[in-house]
Design a protein around this motif. Structure first.
Motif, short mmCIF file in Angstrom:
data_model
loop_
_atom_site.label_atom_id
_atom_site.label_comp_id
_atom_site.label_asym_id
_atom_site.label_seq_id
_atom_site.Cartn_x
_atom_site.Cartn_y
_atom_site.Cartn_z
N UNK A 210 1.01 -1.24 0.05
CA UNK A 210 -0.03 -0.10 -0.19
C UNK A 210 0.97 1.25 0.04
N UNK A 211 0.19 2.33 -0.51
CA UNK A 211 1.06 3.59 -0.25
C UNK A 211 1.60 3.94 0.91
N UNK A 212 2.64 4.55 0.96
CA UNK A 212 3.30 4.91 2.48
C UNK A 212 2.21 5.98 3.01
N UNK A 213 2.28 5.71 4.33
CA UNK A 213 1.11 6.71 5.21
C UNK A 213 1.84 7.55 6.13
N UNK A 214 1.48 8.47 6.56
CA UNK A 214 2.00 9.62 7.45
C UNK A 214 2.30 8.86 8.70
N UNK A 215 1.32 8.03 9.20
CA UNK A 215 1.67 7.49 10.53
C UNK A 215 3.10 6.83 10.57
N UNK A 216 3.52 6.28 9.26
CA UNK A 216 4.63 5.28 9.31
C UNK A 216 5.81 6.28 9.49
N UNK B 14 9.31 15.07 4.46
CA UNK B 14 10.12 15.20 3.13
C UNK B 14 10.39 13.57 2.83
N UNK B 15 10.58 12.63 3.92
CA UNK B 15 11.00 11.32 3.69
C UNK B 15 9.55 10.61 3.23
N UNK B 16 8.36 11.11 3.76
CA UNK B 16 7.13 10.61 3.25
C UNK B 16 6.82 10.88 1.70
N UNK C 44 6.28 9.35 -3.96
CA UNK C 44 6.90 9.73 -5.25
C UNK C 44 7.38 8.43 -5.98
N UNK C 45 8.40 7.54 -5.14
CA UNK C 45 8.94 6.31 -5.59
C UNK C 45 7.73 5.33 -5.73
N UNK C 46 6.77 5.39 -4.66
CA UNK C 46 5.76 4.26 -4.74
C UNK C 46 4.71 4.64 -5.85
N UNK C 47 4.60 5.81 -6.37
CA UNK C 47 3.77 6.11 -7.37
C UNK C 47 4.30 5.74 -8.73
N UNK D 294 -2.84 8.39 -12.61
CA UNK D 294 -3.21 9.54 -11.97
C UNK D 294 -2.41 9.34 -10.62
N UNK D 295 -1.65 8.20 -10.31
CA UNK D 295 -0.85 8.27 -9.09
C UNK D 295 0.81 8.53 -9.43
N UNK D 296 0.93 8.97 -10.66
CA UNK D 296 2.26 9.34 -11.01
C UNK D 296 2.31 10.49 -11.84
N UNK D 297 1.15 11.01 -12.27
CA UNK D 297 1.04 12.06 -13.30
C UNK D 297 1.64 13.59 -12.51
N UNK D 298 1.16 13.65 -11.31
CA UNK D 298 1.89 14.95 -10.69
C UNK D 298 3.63 15.02 -10.69
N UNK D 299 4.06 13.80 -10.82
CA UNK D 299 5.47 13.81 -10.42
C UNK D 299 6.07 13.56 -11.95
N UNK D 300 5.43 13.31 -12.83
CA UNK D 300 6.06 13.14 -14.06
C UNK D 300 6.69 14.20 -14.95
N UNK D 301 6.35 15.31 -14.58
CA UNK D 301 6.90 16.52 -15.25
C UNK D 301 6.13 16.68 -16.54
N UNK D 302 6.14 17.91 -17.43
CA UNK D 302 5.61 18.23 -18.52
C UNK D 302 6.01 17.08 -19.74
N UNK D 303 7.46 17.07 -19.67
CA UNK D 303 7.85 16.19 -21.04
C UNK D 303 7.31 14.81 -20.63
N UNK D 304 7.47 14.02 -19.39
CA UNK D 304 7.23 12.72 -19.17
C UNK D 304 5.75 12.49 -19.33
N UNK D 305 4.92 13.66 -19.18
CA UNK D 305 3.36 13.40 -19.30
C UNK D 305 3.28 13.41 -20.73
#
Length: 192
Positions: free
Chosen positions: A31-37, A93-95, A100-103, A147-158
């Motif tokens: 599962x996606x990393x959680x704040x509590x972790x 920052x670690x979360x 980002x790596x997870x997505x 949708x999980x990766x889209x915000x991190x992909x950058x314009x060229x990646x998208x």
């Protein structure tokens, strides 16, 4: 005439196919990393932190000045802090980095699964409601991964992701149309 039963079955197959793909990815990859972790063990000191020196005493904290990005620094009101202490700076920052790596990994996993589902639905299932349902399940899986990766992909990646996907679907559409016109698979298996 519109076959409503086929539409409902195709829609149900779409939903369940996407559930199997999405929850399968989460079950096998995690599962996606959680704040509590990352941040739940950080305890607030129970008093207000008013200076950067007080803030720096806490491991992983960062002092954020209210006046850093202004040209004219107004004189702070006597007795009020000129910023705030972010106790969760390092853990956030670690979360964020882990998220980002997870997505990115989920995207890398879901794209081939979505593509395979689209191809399987278009190639192997003669019953239209099943084939279309599986193809749409592949589309939903692609959307989930994107949708999980889209915000991190950058314009060229998208742009590149969209271009490759478009080219693949156009090729698949032409191939399926050609296959439909020739019905070569019928002749292969059912020679008369």
């Amino acid at each position: 005439m519109i076959n409503l039963k086929a539409i409902v079955i195709g829609l149900a197959i779409t939903i369940l196919t996407s559930f199997v793909a999405i929850y399968g990815i989460q079950a096998f990859y995690g599962e996606q990393p959680q704040w509590d972790d990352y941040c739940k063990d950080i305890v607030s000191p129970g008093y207000e932190i008013n200076t950067s020196a007080e803030c720096e005493a806490f491991e992983g904290a960062k002092w954020n000045s209210y006046y850093e990005n202004t040209r004219s620094v107004p004189a702070p009101i006597k007795g009020t802090p000129n910023g705030y202490c972010d106790l969760y700076y390092d853990c956030n920052k670690k979360l964020e980095e882990e998220s980002k790596n997870y997505s990115k990994t989920v995207f890398i996993i879901s794209v081939p699964i979505g593509v395979v589902l689209i191809a399987l639905g278009g190639i192997f299932f003669v019953l239209e409601s099943v084939g279309v349902g599986i193809m749409l399940g592949g589309v939903v899986t692609l959307i989930y991964g994107a949708q999980t990766y889209w915000p991190n992909a950058g314009s060229m990646g998208r742009f590149l992701i969209s271009l490759v996907g478009l080219i693949f679907l156009i090729i698949l559409a032409y191939w399926l149309n050609k296959k439909e016109q020739k019905k070569w698979w019928m002749e292969l298996f059912f020679k008369r």
